[in-house]
Design an enzyme around this catalytic site. Structure first.
Site, mmCIF file in Angstrom:
data_model
loop_
_atom_site.group_PDB
_atom_site.id
_atom_site.type_symbol
_atom_site.label_atom_id
_atom_site.label_comp_id
_atom_site.label_asym_id
_atom_site.label_seq_id
_atom_site.Cartn_x
_atom_site.Cartn_y
_atom_site.Cartn_z
ATOM 1 N N GLU A 36 47.733 37.610 59.821
ATOM 2 C CA GLU A 36 46.361 37.556 59.314
ATOM 3 C C GLU A 36 45.322 37.832 60.398
ATOM 4 O OE1 GLU A 36 45.371 34.049 57.129
ATOM 5 O OE2 GLU A 36 47.014 34.286 55.708
ATOM 6 N N GLU B 18 46.450 23.921 43.509
ATOM 7 C CA GLU B 18 47.222 23.750 44.742
ATOM 8 C C GLU B 18 47.922 22.396 44.690
ATOM 9 O OE1 GLU B 18 48.026 25.760 46.866
ATOM 10 O OE2 GLU B 18 46.488 27.263 47.197
#
Length: 197
Positions: A103, A130
Site C-alpha cells: 500500500e 467489520e
C-alpha cells in the site's frame, strides 16, 4: 517486487479472477474456516482475522492514510497506517509487513506485536460490517512512502494533538479509535511518555 498472493495473477479455469478468502475465527482467534472477503463483511458480518499497523517517525508522529476513493469499503476516510486481512494460513505479522509495503511502498524499520482486539463495527456509508479479531502492530518508518494510488489517496504524519484536531474535523474509519485505543500501551512504550499518546 516479490510475488505474493496479492501481486500474483490468479485466474480460475473459466478465466475469472479467484475470490479473495479470509480466515474465519472463533472468539478466541482460533481458525474455524474461510469465507470470501465481501461475503464476510455482509451484515451481520462473520468474525474474521485482521491486522492493524501503526508506524511512527523519529518525531513520534503517527503515519495515517486516507483510503483511496475506489475502495469498496470505507473509501476516502482516514485511518491508521495500514490495515487488512491475512490470507488463510498467513501469519498476521507477515501480512502486516506485506500490506504496508504493497500500500505505502515502504517497509517498517521496526515492527512489533501490540496485542489483539475484537470488535463489531458497521460502516454506515456502505452497509458493510467489520466483525474482526484484529492483530495490532506498532513500529517505526524511516523511509519515504510511495503510496499505491489504487489503495491510498493521501498520507500524513500527525502528533497526538494534531490527530485529535483531525479526528474532530475529518471522517475516519469506523474501527480507527477502537484499534488505536487498544494499541496505546504499546504505542506509549515505543514513543515514550512525552509524545502524548
Amino acid at each position: 517486487m516479490p510475488i505474493t498472493p496479492a501481486t500474483a495473477t490468479h485466474s480460475s479455469s473459466n478465466g475469472t479472477a479467484d475470490a479473495i478468502l479470509l480466515e474465519l475465527v472463533d472468539e478466541n482467534g482460533v481458525t474455524i474456516g474461510t469465507a470470501e472477503k465481501l461475503s464476510a463483511h455482509q451484515p451481520p458480518g462473520r468474525l474474521h482475522r485482521a491486522f492493524s499497523v501503526f508506524l511512527f517517525d523519529e518525531r513520534s508522529r503517527l503515519l495515517i492514510q486516507q483510503r483511496a476513493l475506489g475502495k469498496y469499503h470505507s473509501p476516502g476516510v482516514w485511518s491508521n497506517t495500514c490495515c487488512g486481512h491475512p490470507y488463510p494460513g498467513e501469519a498476521p505479522f507477515a501480512a502486516a509487513a506485506r500490506r504496508t509495503y504493497e500500500e505505502l511502498g515502504v517497509s517498517p524499520s521496526l515492527l512489533a506485536e501490540a496485542g489483539t482486539v475484537r470488535y463489531n463495527h458497521p460502516d454506515p456509508a456502505s452497509g458493510l460490517v467489520e466483525q474482526e479479531y484484529n492483530h495490532l502492530f506498532v513500529g517505526l518508518v524511516q523511509a519515504e512512502t510511495r503510496p499505491d494510488p489504487e489503495e491510498v489517496a493521501g498520507t500524513a504524519f500527525v502528533s497526538s494533538a494534531e490527530l485529535s484536531e483531525r479526528h474532530a474535523r475529518d471522517t475516519f474509519s469506523a474501527w480507527f479509535m477502537t484499534v488505536l485505543d487498544a494499541a496505546r500501551p504499546a504505542v506509549r512504550e515505543l514513543t515514550g511518555p512525552s509524545a502524548g499518546w
